[in-house]
Write an enzyme that holds these catalytic residues in place. Structure first.
Site, PDB file in Angstrom:
ATOM      1  NE  ARG A 100      -0.856  -0.303   4.938  1.00 56.32           N
ATOM      2  CZ  ARG A 100      -1.542  -0.324   6.068  1.00 56.32           C
ATOM      3  NH1 ARG A 100      -2.837  -0.091   6.075  1.00 56.32           N
ATOM      4  NH2 ARG A 100      -0.946  -0.567   7.206  1.00 56.32           N
ATOM      5  CD  GLU A 113      -1.482   4.756  10.256  1.00 57.63           C
ATOM      6  OE1 GLU A 113      -0.726   4.021   9.598  1.00 57.63           O
ATOM      7  OE2 GLU A 113      -1.725   4.562  11.463  1.00 57.63           O
ATOM      8  CD  GLU A 129      -5.882   2.687  12.178  1.00 53.91           C
ATOM      9  OE1 GLU A 129      -4.895   1.986  12.459  1.00 53.91           O
ATOM     10  OE2 GLU A 129      -6.075   3.161  11.048  1.00 53.91           O
ATOM     11  CE  LYS A 180      -2.259 -15.222   6.791  1.00 52.29           C
ATOM     12  NZ  LYS A 180      -1.528 -14.242   5.963  1.00 52.29           N
TER      13      LYS A 180
END
Ligand code: GLA
Length: 696
Positions: free
Chosen positions: A132, A171, A328, A377
């Site tokens: 990303r 972010e 977060e 995950k």
């Protein structure tokens, strides 16, 4: 559990009046929830998500953060139906939406179409996809494409009843803070042409007579890529300023579109305060409607709740004391640290409520449901892989039930008597290459001074070096290496008017272009501190120095029979020029010379600490500074007890007490306890690992 420790003296001292806190528009309760990524799940799961969110007390979720490729599968073709259904479902369940612009991850087609928009590192390597944020922040193609999807979203959802907040990007600068590609080089030159009236001014500011770097044409200037040896520090500093601004330009573009097409809905972007070095958040905070922050524990570090408190205080401070959103944090372990330590029972709650105590008006997590695939995950979530039969789920539900009881905290403000100066350009400059020691570390000094204040039960604000400081009794300056003339004047004014200042070594050395202030170190602060640093004397790895035997009356509490203090990393050859010596070096390269000094300046005092002291060693030094400042920290505070005082616009006082220790703590305080509803008639008991919130 059996033992208890007791604090003497009232924990609720007289409160200074604070103005009313500016409320967060559209948020009419404490927010609870997290990032919600329904696109990772079949649609049948969504209904269960919404039901379970209700069970957990969730009222706010961030949606669509990484969904660009799903919303615009091919250039200019949009698929919003699935997102319509998600937002409608959430609205039906009375869950509000913080809707994201998905611009942190351009789709694969964007990368293929615009190879020139790829991120390039300092070695000239074009970074790959499949991750990303692998785009160049200065790319015109990215600007165009991100504006287009932002506009589409704003048009479609501006009036959706679930929408309460826009979440721009994710972010900013998290993974692509610095780009060195040809487009960035061109943008850097354009930025420099705005900053300097002409090339002569740039040559002057950058000191290009050194090593014959003089520029005769703007086109000759490059970003500070990997070079055979140290690159001009002023050039490096300007590149860091430029890079922060390049991301800020991307935020502003999105924000302006959202403001235009979705008026009245506030826009935020999630900061990474205290842990992101590359964005100058004082500048950023002025541009957002609401400050929001992401925080993850340094899970392997002991007492990491102190670092959490520091980040929360910094967030409140960049927000100007206004309420902010904890966008977060984690319910348990993250997946990206070397060893991802799980949170212990009760830790999730203590962490969330510590943020709340320090000004957050939400407790949001990454993420709602643990991903079944992909890079994250193994990151904890509100709903773990194990589902609702898990301890984390039970703690999530319990916290969701507690939050409404803490509603009275909304709109109150944190009371702080001490300011700690924080400055991003100074952080950048301090840690550039070729400093006197590689052990100079900005965050290390911040953390040590902050920990001392935390352990003393003293709540702090952070402040920009050029901002008004009159409201504070004590101002602490951990290694402000880059000190502008305006900052130095600000500090002189503050002390002259009666303030107490405590400055750590390697402060006041250079100006905004990394040029040494004239007249000897610490040039910007020499007169104020009443000392001259003749030589820096960095220490070898493992070497330490002992301090003791001061001659000043202010040194009494520092030397009263205790063992000498020990410093490491750094010492200095200090020559007093008006200051008194509080502690001297007993050995090491500066043996016999002053180590800690105190200077009467106008109506106040300026202290100077010339070596690296840990939080424990700082205790006697701070005691001296508190005395000058007329500050009386709570006496006998039980170890591990975190106390934060909040004041309402009506003068109502709240005390949040978080017990991080494994034994019960008691402190003198009276009022009504909000979480249990109990009346407290003079002695507040906080069980081990628990939180109590008292309204006086
Ligand atoms: C950041 C990001 C999230 C997620 C978390 C994991 O805060 O914003 O998308 O990656 O880290 O801790």
């Amino acid at each position: 559990m059996g033992q208890s420790s007791q604090s003497s003296g009232s924990a609720l001292a007289a409160a200074p009046p604070l103005g009313p806190a500016r409320p967060i528009p559209r948020l009419d309760r404490l927010g609870y929830g997290g990032d919600y990524n329904p696109e990772q799940w079949p649609e049948q799961v969504w209904a269960e998500d919404a039901e379970l969110m209700r069970t957990a007390g969730v009222n706010l979720v961030s949606v669509g953060i990484f969904a660009w490729a799903l919303l615009e599968p091919t250039p200019g073709r949009y698929e919003f139906d699935w997102l319509d259904r998600v937002l409608d479902l959430l609205h039906d369940h009375q869950i509000s939406v913080d809707l994201a612009t998905p611009t942190a991850v351009p789709p694969a087609w964007f990368r293929r179409r615009h190879p020139a928009a790829t991120l390039v590192n300092a070695d000239g390597v074009r970074l790959g996809g499949g991750a990303r944020q692998s785009f160049c922040p200065s790319s015109p193609a990215y600007a165009q494409a991100s504006a287009a999807i932002t506009e589409q979203l704003a048009r479609r959802y501006a009036d959706h009843p679930a929408l309460v907040l826009w979440h721009s990007h994710n972010e900013f600068g998290g993974a692509n803070a610095l780009c060195y590609c040809p487009t960035s080089a061109e943008a850097f030159r354009a930025w420099l042409r705005e900053r300097y009236p002409d090339l002569a001014a740039l040559n002057d500011a950058w000191g290009t007579t050194f090593w014959g770097q003089r520029y005769g044409d703007w086109a000759e200037i490059e970003p500070p890529t990997t070079a055979p040896t140290s690159v001009n520090p002023a050039q490096q500093l300007d590149f860091l300023r430029f890079s922060s601004d390049a991301h800020l330009a991307n935020f502003r573009r999105e924000r302006d579109i959202l403001h235009r097409l979705s008026p009245g809905v506030p826009v935020t972007t999630n900061f990474m305060l205290a842990n992101c070095k590359t964005l100058d958040y004082w500048r950023w905070a002025a541009e957002v409607d609401v400050v929001s922050n992401d925080h993850y524990l340094r899970a392997e570090e002991p007492d990491n709740h102190i670092e959490l408190a520091m980040c929360a205080d910094l967030t409140r401070s960049v927000a100007g004391g206004a309420p902010w959103l904890l966008m977060e944090h984690s319910t348990g372990a993250v997946n990206w640290q070397p060893r991802n330590i799980a949170k212990r029972p009760g830790e999730l709650r203590r962490n969330s409520l510590s943020h709340l105590a320090r000004g957050a008006e939400s407790a949001l997590f990454f993420q709602w449901r643990a991903s079944a695939f992909g890079a994250e995950k193994f990151h904890s979530a509100m709903l773990p892989h194990g589902g609702t039969g898990t301890r984390i789920w039970r703690e999530v539900v319990a916290l969701g039930a507690d939050l409404p009881r803490l509603e009275p905290l909304r709109g109150t403000r944190v009371a702080a008597d001490v300011a700690v100066l924080w400055d991003w350009p100074s952080w950048w400059a301090l840690e550039l290459d070729w400093r006197p020691s590689v052990d100079l570390n900005y965050r290390d000094r911040m953390a040590a001074y902050y920990e001392r204040l935390w352990r003393d039960g003293v709540t702090v604000d952070f402040a920009h070096p050029e901002s008004p400081l009159d409201a504070y009794r004590l101002v602490v300056v951990p290694s402000l290496y880059l000190t502008t003339a305006a900052a130095a004047a600000n500090l002189r004014r503050y002390v002259a008017a009666g303030g107490t200042l405590l400055v750590s070594y390697f402060s006041g050395i250079v100006d905004g272009n990394d040029a040494v202030h004239p007249g000897g170190h610490p040039g910007a602060l020499r007169d104020l501190l009443g000392v001259t640093v003749e030589e820096f004397l960095p220490l070898r790895t493992g070497e330490s120095v002992r301090l003791g035997g001061g001659t000043s009356p202010a040194g009494d509490p520092l030397t009263a029979g205790g063992p000498p203090l020990t410093g490491d990393v750094w010492a200095e050859a200090l020559v007093p020029a008006g200051a008194e010596t509080v502690l001297s070096y007993l050995d090491g390269p500066a043996a016999g010379g002053p180590a800690v000094t105190r200077h009467g300046y106008g109506a106040g005092h300026a202290w100077y600490v010339s070596t690296r002291l840990g939080a424990a060693e700082l205790a006697p030094v701070l005691t001296g500074a508190y005395r000058d400042a007329g500050l009386v920290p709570p006496a006998g505070l039980p170890a591990g007890l975190e106390l934060v005082r909040r004041i309402g616009p009506d003068g109502a006082e709240f005390l949040v007490a978080i017990n991080h220790a494994d034994r019960e703590a008691r402190l003198p305080a009276a009022g009504v306890e909000l979480l249990t509803g109990a009346d407290c008639d003079g002695s507040l008991t906080v069980p081990a690992g628990e939180v109590r919130v008292l309204r006086r």
